[in-house]
Design a protein around this motif. Sequence first.
Motif, PDB file in Angstrom:
ATOM      1  N   THR A  31       7.705  -1.804 -17.017  1.00 30.56           N
ATOM      2  CA  THR A  31       8.019  -3.102 -16.398  1.00 30.56           C
ATOM      3  C   THR A  31       6.870  -4.089 -16.600  1.00 30.56           C
ATOM      4  O   THR A  31       7.086  -5.256 -16.959  1.00 30.56           O
ATOM      5  CB  THR A  31       8.297  -2.930 -14.895  1.00 30.56           C
ATOM      6  N   THR A  32       5.644  -3.618 -16.401  1.00 29.74           N
ATOM      7  CA  THR A  32       4.476  -4.482 -16.593  1.00 29.74           C
ATOM      8  C   THR A  32       4.328  -4.902 -18.049  1.00 29.74           C
ATOM      9  O   THR A  32       4.006  -6.063 -18.347  1.00 29.74           O
ATOM     10  CB  THR A  32       3.197  -3.764 -16.122  1.00 29.74           C
ATOM     11  N   CYS A  41      -0.910  -2.708 -17.716  1.00 33.20           N
ATOM     12  CA  CYS A  41       0.020  -1.587 -17.536  1.00 33.20           C
ATOM     13  C   CYS A  41      -0.588  -0.503 -16.637  1.00 33.20           C
ATOM     14  O   CYS A  41       0.121   0.158 -15.882  1.00 33.20           O
ATOM     15  CB  CYS A  41       0.412  -0.993 -18.885  1.00 33.20           C
ATOM     16  N   TRP A  76       6.721  -5.217 -20.256  1.00 35.08           N
ATOM     17  CA  TRP A  76       7.772  -6.187 -20.580  1.00 35.08           C
ATOM     18  C   TRP A  76       7.439  -7.563 -20.006  1.00 35.08           C
ATOM     19  O   TRP A  76       7.555  -8.581 -20.683  1.00 35.08           O
ATOM     20  CB  TRP A  76       9.116  -5.700 -20.031  1.00 35.08           C
ATOM     21  N   LEU A  77       6.994  -7.592 -18.750  1.00 37.21           N
ATOM     22  CA  LEU A  77       6.660  -8.869 -18.112  1.00 37.21           C
ATOM     23  C   LEU A  77       5.482  -9.557 -18.809  1.00 37.21           C
ATOM     24  O   LEU A  77       5.496 -10.768 -19.019  1.00 37.21           O
ATOM     25  CB  LEU A  77       6.333  -8.651 -16.628  1.00 37.21           C
ATOM     26  N   LEU A 119       8.049   3.670 -14.932  1.00 37.99           N
ATOM     27  CA  LEU A 119       8.714   2.435 -14.504  1.00 37.99           C
ATOM     28  C   LEU A 119       7.694   1.307 -14.330  1.00 37.99           C
ATOM     29  O   LEU A 119       7.900   0.180 -14.812  1.00 37.99           O
ATOM     30  CB  LEU A 119       9.466   2.673 -13.198  1.00 37.99           C
TER      31      LEU A 119
END
Length: 427
Positions: free
Chosen positions: A339-340, A109, A342-343, A335
């Motif tokens: 995003t990181t 992250c 979640w991925l 963001l």
Amino acid sequence: MGKTTGTRRGAWAAIRRLAASDRAAGLIMLGFALIGLVAANLPLTYHLFETIAETHIGIPYTNIDLPIGHWAQDGLLTIFFLTVGLELKQELTTGSLSNPKAAAVPMLCAVGGMLAPPILFMLVIALFSRFGPGEMGSLILTTTGSSIPFGEMAHGWAVPTATDIAFSLAVLALFARGLPGSIRAFLMTLATVDDLLAIILIAVFFSSVNAWYWFIGIAVCAGVWAYLVQLKRVPWAVVAVVGVLAWVMMFEAGIHPTLAGVLVGLSTPAREIHGETTPRAERYASKLQPFSALLALPIFALFATGVHFEELTPALMLSPLVIALIVALVVGKPLGIITTAWLSTHLGGLKMAKGLRVRDMIPTACACGIGFTVSFLIASLAYTNAELSAEARFGVLVGSLISALVSGILLSWQSKRFADATTDATR
């Protein structure tokens, strides 16, 4: 005599408690930053402030001659970076970064949180250049009417990459009461890796390497430091001389001299030796914390934000550079982090800390948009144009304050929700 000694010890203990408080240290630094901004722009004080900031002090028999404002940035801030180096060594040896698997999500992250802001920054700058003057909109108009080439303004791409660990933890301390400790641990790990990446950015992109022989001297200083601080009785006078020499050689080599603090900090033992109960890196970081939190960072913030604007008006908020930095910090940081996260958890097979979901990290991710210390430093290194440097630091200040406000509101709601859930569970 004994009463005086006791009073001194009591005062020092109070200072250490104040420095250890994330909330207090963050508010003190913010206060100094606002004082610098006001003092540099009030008609009654800005001449005096500028005179003090521009007064030169040199080191005899060297070519090092810097104004006081630069000494705050290049000299005093070394104490902060030394503390960072010591804490990094401890984290890498026995702390949250010693187990890469457990720290994998916040570590990734941190990378995502550093990649997204420059992308948004460049997109906003490109959007302004599209409608600017010059061939193919190659120039960007500032609020003072100056036309700046796109390439020159783009030099600030790295400014919004860093998270200020002191301020972000201060926001958590103020608004995140009752939240699981795993959220603070996530932020600590993320911000620690963020610091390490920011240090690498400064070394790689904002250093102009000079004669190679200085690097031999730097390596020798690091080796001597590592040897001395492992002795049973550390000769502190000699250690101090070695530290100063490392700083001077960093400066002469063209590398930002504050990184000397990181280098010697990483050369300090982080495991117990000679029968000691606590590692030396941890102990030294604790002793340096008051000087870092209550001296180095506030004075640096005072001069970093102490930039004079011809007109400090609301129109400054419409500066392309200010807008780009606000968007990068307020939107880009969270963001990239979310995003990181979640991925890495949904597609990469990694796991968050027990009891945490990706959405639980949104308020904390917003706190990571608080750039401040290292962002101010990078802004001063990225722009030689005084107007751009001033606007960049103003943009960092505004973006950081907005991020702190948004994060504070979200953390308050989150704390209330966790408290209600805990109350329901105990009924």
